[in-house]
Design a protein around this motif. Structure first.
Motif, PDB file in Angstrom:
ATOM      1  N   THR A 180       0.841  -1.196   0.000  1.00 13.42           N
ATOM      2  CA  THR A 180       0.000   0.000   0.000  1.00 13.42           C
ATOM      3  C   THR A 180       0.877   1.247   0.000  1.00 13.42           C
ATOM      4  OG1 THR A 180      -1.721  -1.155   1.240  1.00 13.42           O
ATOM      5  CG2 THR A 180      -1.778   1.247   1.290  1.00 13.42           C
ATOM      6  N   TYR A 181       0.455   2.262  -0.752  1.00 15.09           N
ATOM      7  CA  TYR A 181       1.210   3.511  -0.775  1.00 15.09           C
ATOM      8  C   TYR A 181       0.283   4.685  -1.039  1.00 15.09           C
ATOM      9  CZ  TYR A 181       0.899   4.307  -5.834  1.00 15.09           C
ATOM     10  OH  TYR A 181       0.430   4.579  -7.100  1.00 15.09           O
ATOM     11  N   ASP A 182       0.774   5.870  -0.742  1.00 15.90           N
ATOM     12  CA  ASP A 182       0.118   7.103  -1.180  1.00 15.90           C
ATOM     13  C   ASP A 182       1.208   8.147  -1.399  1.00 15.90           C
ATOM     14  OD1 ASP A 182       0.858   8.110   1.303  1.00 15.90           O
ATOM     15  OD2 ASP A 182      -1.164   8.132   2.121  1.00 15.90           O
ATOM     16  N   PHE A 183       0.807   9.325  -1.852  1.00 16.51           N
ATOM     17  CA  PHE A 183       1.765  10.406  -2.061  1.00 16.51           C
ATOM     18  C   PHE A 183       1.500  11.526  -1.064  1.00 16.51           C
ATOM     19  CE2 PHE A 183       1.679   8.564  -6.394  1.00 16.51           C
ATOM     20  CZ  PHE A 183       3.042   8.376  -6.593  1.00 16.51           C
ATOM     21  N   ARG A 184       2.548  12.026  -0.440  1.00 16.17           N
ATOM     22  CA  ARG A 184       2.445  13.221   0.385  1.00 16.17           C
ATOM     23  C   ARG A 184       2.921  14.404  -0.465  1.00 16.17           C
ATOM     24  NH1 ARG A 184       2.688  15.101   5.672  1.00 16.17           N
ATOM     25  NH2 ARG A 184       0.831  13.762   5.901  1.00 16.17           N
ATOM     26  N   LEU A 185       2.043  15.362  -0.645  1.00 19.83           N
ATOM     27  CA  LEU A 185       2.374  16.596  -1.350  1.00 19.83           C
ATOM     28  C   LEU A 185       2.557  17.678  -0.285  1.00 19.83           C
ATOM     29  CD1 LEU A 185      -0.464  16.463  -4.082  1.00 19.83           C
ATOM     30  CD2 LEU A 185       1.682  15.173  -4.017  1.00 19.83           C
ATOM     31  N   HIS A 186       3.793  18.044  -0.011  1.00 19.63           N
ATOM     32  CA  HIS A 186       4.100  19.045   1.015  1.00 19.63           C
ATOM     33  C   HIS A 186       4.323  20.379   0.315  1.00 19.63           C
ATOM     34  CE1 HIS A 186       6.614  20.145   4.860  1.00 19.63           C
ATOM     35  NE2 HIS A 186       5.687  21.057   4.552  1.00 19.63           N
ATOM     36  N   VAL A 187       3.440  21.330   0.576  1.00 24.80           N
ATOM     37  CA  VAL A 187       3.531  22.644  -0.063  1.00 24.80           C
ATOM     38  C   VAL A 187       3.600  23.736   0.997  1.00 24.80           C
ATOM     39  CG1 VAL A 187       2.384  21.955  -2.205  1.00 24.80           C
ATOM     40  CG2 VAL A 187       1.007  22.745  -0.276  1.00 24.80           C
ATOM     41  N   GLN A 188       4.267  24.837   0.654  1.00 31.25           N
ATOM     42  CA  GLN A 188       4.405  25.976   1.560  1.00 31.25           C
ATOM     43  C   GLN A 188       4.278  27.281   0.791  1.00 31.25           C
ATOM     44  OE1 GLN A 188       8.329  24.393   3.417  1.00 31.25           O
ATOM     45  NE2 GLN A 188       7.559  25.953   4.820  1.00 31.25           N
ATOM     46  N   LYS A 189       3.957  28.340   1.529  1.00 31.91           N
ATOM     47  CA  LYS A 189       4.014  29.673   0.943  1.00 31.91           C
ATOM     48  C   LYS A 189       5.429  30.231   1.083  1.00 31.91           C
ATOM     49  CE  LYS A 189      -0.732  31.170   1.012  1.00 31.91           C
ATOM     50  NZ  LYS A 189      -1.648  31.574   2.059  1.00 31.91           N
ATOM     51  N   ASN A 190       5.849  30.978   0.063  1.00 26.05           N
ATOM     52  CA  ASN A 190       7.193  31.546   0.063  1.00 26.05           C
ATOM     53  C   ASN A 190       7.180  33.011   0.512  1.00 26.05           C
ATOM     54  OD1 ASN A 190       6.209  32.999  -2.130  1.00 26.05           O
ATOM     55  ND2 ASN A 190       7.224  31.701  -3.644  1.00 26.05           N
TER      56      ASN A 190
ATOM     57  N   GLN B  35       3.255  33.125  -2.225  1.00 25.83           N
ATOM     58  CA  GLN B  35       2.815  32.187  -3.251  1.00 25.83           C
ATOM     59  C   GLN B  35       3.137  30.752  -2.838  1.00 25.83           C
ATOM     60  OE1 GLN B  35       1.080  33.439  -5.972  1.00 25.83           O
ATOM     61  NE2 GLN B  35       1.305  35.321  -4.755  1.00 25.83           N
ATOM     62  N   TRP B  36       2.307  29.823  -3.294  1.00 31.08           N
ATOM     63  CA  TRP B  36       2.524  28.427  -2.958  1.00 31.08           C
ATOM     64  C   TRP B  36       3.691  27.844  -3.747  1.00 31.08           C
ATOM     65  CZ3 TRP B  36       0.566  26.192   1.165  1.00 31.08           C
ATOM     66  CH2 TRP B  36      -0.617  26.690   1.712  1.00 31.08           C
ATOM     67  N   GLU B  37       4.518  27.065  -3.056  1.00 33.69           N
ATOM     68  CA  GLU B  37       5.623  26.336  -3.675  1.00 33.69           C
ATOM     69  C   GLU B  37       5.619  24.902  -3.168  1.00 33.69           C
ATOM     70  OE1 GLU B  37       9.438  28.023  -2.963  1.00 33.69           O
ATOM     71  OE2 GLU B  37       9.145  29.724  -4.318  1.00 33.69           O
ATOM     72  N   ILE B  38       6.172  24.021  -3.968  1.00 33.10           N
ATOM     73  CA  ILE B  38       6.305  22.627  -3.552  1.00 33.10           C
ATOM     74  C   ILE B  38       7.577  22.465  -2.731  1.00 33.10           C
ATOM     75  CG2 ILE B  38       6.655  20.252  -4.346  1.00 33.10           C
ATOM     76  CD1 ILE B  38       5.014  21.042  -6.861  1.00 33.10           C
TER      77      ILE B  38
END
Length: 342
Positions: free
Chosen positions: A207-217, A221-224
């Motif tokens: 089993t797996y999933d993806f973690r999408l970690h995003v932040q504002k700079n 603005q949002w960045e990965i």
């Protein structure tokens, strides 16, 4: 000079992994940084007596209440909650809660744009909710309404006249009345969410999933920050790292699992991370500084939203987080306390 504060319940910043990286990044950015606890605030004098990092060690210092406060932990009691509310009159906080799973589900569903990525969800009030649900779906997942780090998640399948109940590595078969009694026991002390089971497995069956970690700079603005697969380390049906899973590297994982479609999948994940973050941010009255979006991919390569976290883990990449968070703190200070960011 902009003063940034980090509020925590631990008195010793050496026990908080993010404290030193944040202080170091602040210094590189030419910003003042102070670490303080709930008991360090004097509202009468409008000051905090905390710790600053100077010449290789933390030293006590008294400052004004910071303009921006990094609230990287929740209050532990009513007194601390009251202090947080009073601090909000003097400073802007970087983080705000998204609410439990059903609140997130309803907000996204109501907004419609990303509704196709939602897994149909209901709150379980009694055992009949489960049995009615299983008439429409061959397999279901029962998970706590609030954060659980992959714990207390149960999988249920209807097999002829019996019900298969999977709890971690433990599998049981129950008759209907037995399962009814178990469900009532489970939901007595905690509210649960019920969803159809979305199978997301590697070619080897993990089993797996993806973690999408995003932040504002620093410009808001949002960045990965990072995208990575979380893979179960055994036959468990959850992939959370805190529940025995492990973090994989994105590019090799995509090549192994998606072959010629690996680049396309990477672009899809990156685009989803940024567009969903901006959309989700617009659904709340207060801005978020970072999000951890957990995504599943089914056999048809369709994306599903598993969960949205407002304080995603950042183990071993605290400096990477700080390099975006600290400039964002300066951005918040310059924008003022009451500005709703895009």
């Amino acid at each position: 000079m902009v003063l940034i504060g980090m509020l925590h319940y631990h008195y010793n910043p050496d026990t908080v992994k993010k404290a030193y990286p944040f202080a170091a990044v602040a210094k590189m950015e030419g910003l003042d940084f102070i670490y303080f606890t709930y008991n360090d605030v004097d509202f009468n004098k409008k000051i905090v007596k905390g710790l600053v990092y100077e010449q290789g060690k933390w030293v006590t210092k008294q400052t004004e209440i910071p303009k921006v406060i990094i609230n990287s932990c929740n209050p532990k009691n009513n007194k601390q909650s009251m202090i947080v509310e009073r601090l909000k009159k003097f400073a802007v906080f970087t983080s705000y809660p998204v609410g439990n799973k059903i609140k997130v589900y309803r907000k996204v569903k109501k907004a419609k744009t990303f509704a196709p990525y939602l897994i149909p969800s209901i709150v379980v009030n009694d055992a009949n909710d489960l049995f009615s649900f299983l008439e429409k779906h061959s397999a279901a997942v029962l998970k706590p309404l609030s954060g659980n780090h992959g714990k207390r998640i149960y999988f249920i399948n209807n097999i002829d006249e019996m019900y298969k109940w999977t709890d971690g590595l433990n599998v049981h078969l129950y008759k209907k009345e037995e399962l009814k009694a178990l469900i009532l026991q489970v939901i007595t002390n905690q509210k649960y969410l019920l969803q159809p089971f979305i199978e997301c497995k590697t070619k080897s069956g993990l089993t797996y999933d993806f973690r999408l970690h995003v932040q504002k700079n620093g410009t808001g603005q949002w960045e990965i920050t990072l995208i990575y697969p979380r893979i179960s380390g055994n036959s468990r049906m959850v992939s959370n790292i805190s529940s025995g899973g492990y973090r994989g590297e994105l590019d090799p994982f995509l090549k192994a699992e998606f072959g010629e479609d690996s680049l396309k999948m990477k672009q899809t994940l990156e685009e989803f991370a940024l567009t969903f973050a901006a959309h989700f941010d617009s659904l709340y009255p207060k801005p978020f500084d970072e999000l951890g979006i957990d995504i599943g991919v089914d056999q048809q390569q369709k994306l599903w939203i598993f969960e949205v976290n407002w304080r995603p883990g950042s183990k071993n990449r605290e400096f990477d987080v700080g390099k975006r968070l600290i400039p964002y703190c300066r951005f918040l200070a310059e924008k003022g306390l009451d500005t709703k960011l895009s």
